[in-house]
Design a protein around this motif. Structure first.
Motif, PDB file in Angstrom:
ATOM      1  N   THR A  35      -6.843  -0.924  -0.447  1.00 39.93           N
ATOM      2  CA  THR A  35      -5.493  -0.713   0.077  1.00 39.93           C
ATOM      3  C   THR A  35      -5.425   0.529   0.967  1.00 39.93           C
ATOM      4  OG1 THR A  35      -4.951   0.379  -2.019  1.00 39.93           O
ATOM      5  CG2 THR A  35      -4.325  -1.938  -1.777  1.00 39.93           C
ATOM      6  N   GLN A  36      -6.140   1.595   0.602  1.00 32.81           N
ATOM      7  CA  GLN A  36      -6.194   2.763   1.489  1.00 32.81           C
ATOM      8  C   GLN A  36      -6.953   2.426   2.769  1.00 32.81           C
ATOM      9  OE1 GLN A  36      -6.404   6.908  -0.244  1.00 32.81           O
ATOM     10  NE2 GLN A  36      -7.310   5.759  -1.947  1.00 32.81           N
ATOM     11  N   GLU A  37      -8.044   1.711   2.632  1.00 33.72           N
ATOM     12  CA  GLU A  37      -8.827   1.389   3.819  1.00 33.72           C
ATOM     13  C   GLU A  37      -8.049   0.482   4.770  1.00 33.72           C
ATOM     14  OE1 GLU A  37     -12.777   0.233   2.463  1.00 33.72           O
ATOM     15  OE2 GLU A  37     -13.295   2.377   2.459  1.00 33.72           O
ATOM     16  N   ALA A  38      -7.206  -0.389   4.216  1.00 34.25           N
ATOM     17  CA  ALA A  38      -6.370  -1.241   5.063  1.00 34.25           C
ATOM     18  C   ALA A  38      -5.377  -0.413   5.872  1.00 34.25           C
ATOM     19  CB  ALA A  38      -5.630  -2.262   4.208  1.00 34.25           C
ATOM     20  N   ASP A  39      -5.046   0.777   5.386  1.00 33.84           N
ATOM     21  CA  ASP A  39      -4.108   1.645   6.091  1.00 33.84           C
ATOM     22  C   ASP A  39      -4.798   2.643   7.017  1.00 33.84           C
ATOM     23  OD1 ASP A  39      -1.661   0.609   5.294  1.00 33.84           O
ATOM     24  OD2 ASP A  39      -1.667   1.704   3.401  1.00 33.84           O
ATOM     25  N   GLY A  40      -6.125   2.507   7.186  1.00 36.80           N
ATOM     26  CA  GLY A  40      -6.788   3.272   8.233  1.00 36.80           C
ATOM     27  C   GLY A  40      -7.616   4.448   7.797  1.00 36.80           C
ATOM     28  N   MET A  41      -7.979   4.513   6.519  1.00 34.70           N
ATOM     29  CA  MET A  41      -8.840   5.586   6.041  1.00 34.70           C
ATOM     30  C   MET A  41     -10.054   4.985   5.356  1.00 34.70           C
ATOM     31  SD  MET A  41      -6.154   6.950   3.179  1.00 34.70           S
ATOM     32  CE  MET A  41      -4.655   6.228   3.866  1.00 34.70           C
ATOM     33  N   GLY A  77       3.790   5.946   1.870  1.00 38.20           N
ATOM     34  CA  GLY A  77       5.116   5.360   2.040  1.00 38.20           C
ATOM     35  C   GLY A  77       5.143   3.866   1.788  1.00 38.20           C
ATOM     36  N   GLY A  78       4.008   3.321   1.385  1.00 41.46           N
ATOM     37  CA  GLY A  78       3.883   1.879   1.246  1.00 41.46           C
ATOM     38  C   GLY A  78       4.053   1.377  -0.174  1.00 41.46           C
ATOM     39  N   PRO A  79       3.987   0.065  -0.352  1.00 35.71           N
ATOM     40  CA  PRO A  79       4.314  -0.552  -1.642  1.00 35.71           C
ATOM     41  C   PRO A  79       3.281  -0.316  -2.734  1.00 35.71           C
ATOM     42  CG  PRO A  79       3.578  -2.214  -0.060  1.00 35.71           C
ATOM     43  CD  PRO A  79       3.741  -0.952   0.702  1.00 35.71           C
ATOM     44  N   VAL A  80       2.004  -0.208  -2.375  1.00 37.02           N
ATOM     45  CA  VAL A  80       0.980  -0.069  -3.426  1.00 37.02           C
ATOM     46  C   VAL A  80       1.117   1.269  -4.135  1.00 37.02           C
ATOM     47  CG1 VAL A  80      -1.501   0.052  -3.871  1.00 37.02           C
ATOM     48  CG2 VAL A  80      -0.611  -1.663  -2.289  1.00 37.02           C
ATOM     49  N   LYS A  82       3.755   3.202  -4.218  1.00 41.93           N
ATOM     50  CA  LYS A  82       5.041   3.236  -4.930  1.00 41.93           C
ATOM     51  C   LYS A  82       4.970   2.467  -6.245  1.00 41.93           C
ATOM     52  CE  LYS A  82       7.926   3.914  -0.829  1.00 41.93           C
ATOM     53  NZ  LYS A  82       8.944   3.337   0.086  1.00 41.93           N
ATOM     54  N   ALA A  83       4.181   1.387  -6.280  1.00 46.12           N
ATOM     55  CA  ALA A  83       4.077   0.586  -7.501  1.00 46.12           C
ATOM     56  C   ALA A  83       3.258   1.275  -8.585  1.00 46.12           C
ATOM     57  CB  ALA A  83       3.463  -0.771  -7.175  1.00 46.12           C
ATOM     58  N   HIS A  84       2.306   2.117  -8.191  1.00 43.85           N
ATOM     59  CA  HIS A  84       1.349   2.657  -9.167  1.00 43.85           C
ATOM     60  C   HIS A  84       1.355   4.177  -9.260  1.00 43.85           C
ATOM     61  CE1 HIS A  84      -0.404  -1.337  -9.654  1.00 43.85           C
ATOM     62  NE2 HIS A  84      -0.458  -1.442  -8.348  1.00 43.85           N
ATOM     63  N   ARG A  85       2.211   4.867  -8.466  1.00 40.37           N
ATOM     64  CA  ARG A  85       2.125   6.320  -8.433  1.00 40.37           C
ATOM     65  C   ARG A  85       2.478   6.958  -9.762  1.00 40.37           C
ATOM     66  NH1 ARG A  85       7.248   7.172  -4.299  1.00 40.37           N
ATOM     67  NH2 ARG A  85       8.875   6.412  -5.722  1.00 40.37           N
ATOM     68  N   ASP A  86       3.452   6.397 -10.486  1.00 37.77           N
ATOM     69  CA  ASP A  86       3.838   7.006 -11.760  1.00 37.77           C
ATOM     70  C   ASP A  86       2.690   6.966 -12.748  1.00 37.77           C
ATOM     71  OD1 ASP A  86       6.315   7.531 -10.714  1.00 37.77           O
ATOM     72  OD2 ASP A  86       7.328   5.864 -11.721  1.00 37.77           O
ATOM     73  N   GLN A  87       1.990   5.837 -12.795  1.00 38.00           N
ATOM     74  CA  GLN A  87       0.841   5.731 -13.699  1.00 38.00           C
ATOM     75  C   GLN A  87      -0.271   6.681 -13.274  1.00 38.00           C
ATOM     76  OE1 GLN A  87      -0.870   1.806 -13.961  1.00 38.00           O
ATOM     77  NE2 GLN A  87      -2.344   2.400 -15.547  1.00 38.00           N
ATOM     78  N   ALA A  88      -0.525   6.782 -11.975  1.00 39.76           N
ATOM     79  CA  ALA A  88      -1.562   7.691 -11.487  1.00 39.76           C
ATOM     80  C   ALA A  88      -1.185   9.144 -11.759  1.00 39.76           C
ATOM     81  CB  ALA A  88      -1.795   7.474  -9.991  1.00 39.76           C
ATOM     82  N   ASN A  89       0.021   9.530 -11.399  1.00 31.68           N
ATOM     83  CA  ASN A  89       0.437  10.927 -11.564  1.00 31.68           C
ATOM     84  C   ASN A  89       0.480  11.346 -13.031  1.00 31.68           C
ATOM     85  OD1 ASN A  89       0.710  11.460  -8.807  1.00 31.68           O
ATOM     86  ND2 ASN A  89       2.838  10.754  -8.747  1.00 31.68           N
ATOM     87  N   ALA A  90       0.704  10.388 -13.924  1.00 30.92           N
ATOM     88  CA  ALA A  90       0.755  10.707 -15.349  1.00 30.92           C
ATOM     89  C   ALA A  90      -0.594  11.165 -15.895  1.00 30.92           C
ATOM     90  CB  ALA A  90       1.257   9.502 -16.138  1.00 30.92           C
TER      91      ALA A  90
END
Length: 244
Positions: A35-41, A77-80, A82-90
């Motif tokens: 998903t990161q690579e799809a956004d250009g990194m 700023g994308g959906p992936v 936003k969907a998983h940030r809470d779990q990652a940040n925890a």
């Protein structure tokens, strides 16, 4: 891996809550690679720190600084995310230990991966070790230091089983995506190598310690050019890390 296209590289070291590293790695390898690579990194590699059970280290590459800002904006700023940030940040105590780097020469970046990335859920490849060595000084690393490294250090490192894979130094451009802080006011030179096992790493370090040329000719000059002792990260690649 995208080879020397990556003219900007982030070395990211995360301090995690005790016992949460594998939770983050499972999430990262499943949701945050393609998903990161799809956004250009480029997700160059992700690792467990062998010497700290609560540290996750990873490398992310970009073509240049403007494309970095654009890619980060798309992903965070994308959906992936936003969907998983809470779990990652925890899982995280701190995610701001980030060095912004660039290859010391056009040919000094990470080479293309020798094998494809493993699919999600695929058994882990055989274990290996990536060693990152970080040098610091109170002024920028210059061509004279790169020449010293290439002509006096590199041959000896190769002779003792640690041929450098990539050599990077601080990218001093302003961080144009301030939502993700990076370390500033530092001058770093970071080189990477890899070993097939911890035994191979131990053998290299033993051979280097026993080398008269290293102790008497190279190390004193190296130490005189640095501010403080080098830092070394012994890293074990995750199942889906390209760099291994």
């Amino acid at each position: 891996m995208h080879g020397v296209r990556n003219s900007v590289v982030e070395l990211r070291q995360y301090t995690l809550h005790p016992g949460r590293r594998d939770v983050l790695i499972d999430l990262f390898d499943r949701e945050f690679v393609e998903t990161q690579e799809a956004d250009g990194m480029a997700v160059l590699g992700q690792f467990r720190d062998l010497d700290d059970p609560d540290r996750f280290v990873w490398l992310r590459g970009f073509d240049d600084m403007p494309s970095r800002a654009q890619a980060l904006s798309r992903f965070y700023g994308g959906p992936v995310w936003k969907a998983h940030r809470d779990q990652a940040n925890a899982t995280m105590i701190d995610s701001d230990d980030v060095l912004l780097l660039r290859p010391v020469t056009a040919a000094a970046g990470f080479p293309a991966a020798a094998t494809p990335r493993s699919p999600v859920g695929h058994p882990s490849p055989p274990p290996s070790i990536v060693l990152a060595t970080l040098y610091y000084r109170d002024h920028p690393f210059d061509e004279a230091f790169v020449d010293f490294f290439d002509h006096r250090m590199r041959p000896l490192l190769a002779e003792t089983g640690a041929a450098p894979l990539a050599c990077l130094q601080t990218e001093h451009a302003d961080n144009d995506f301030p939502a993700l802080p990076v370390r500033t006011g530092e001058n770093a030179f970071v080189w990477f190598t890899r070993f097939g096992s911890t035994a191979a790493l131990d053998d290299h370090q033993d051979r280097l310690r026993r080398s008269d040329r290293w102790r008497e000719q190279v190390l004193p000059d190296l130490s005189a050019m640095l501010s403080g002792a080098p830092q070394q990260l012994r890293l074990t690649p995750t199942a889906r890390s390209l760099l291994r």
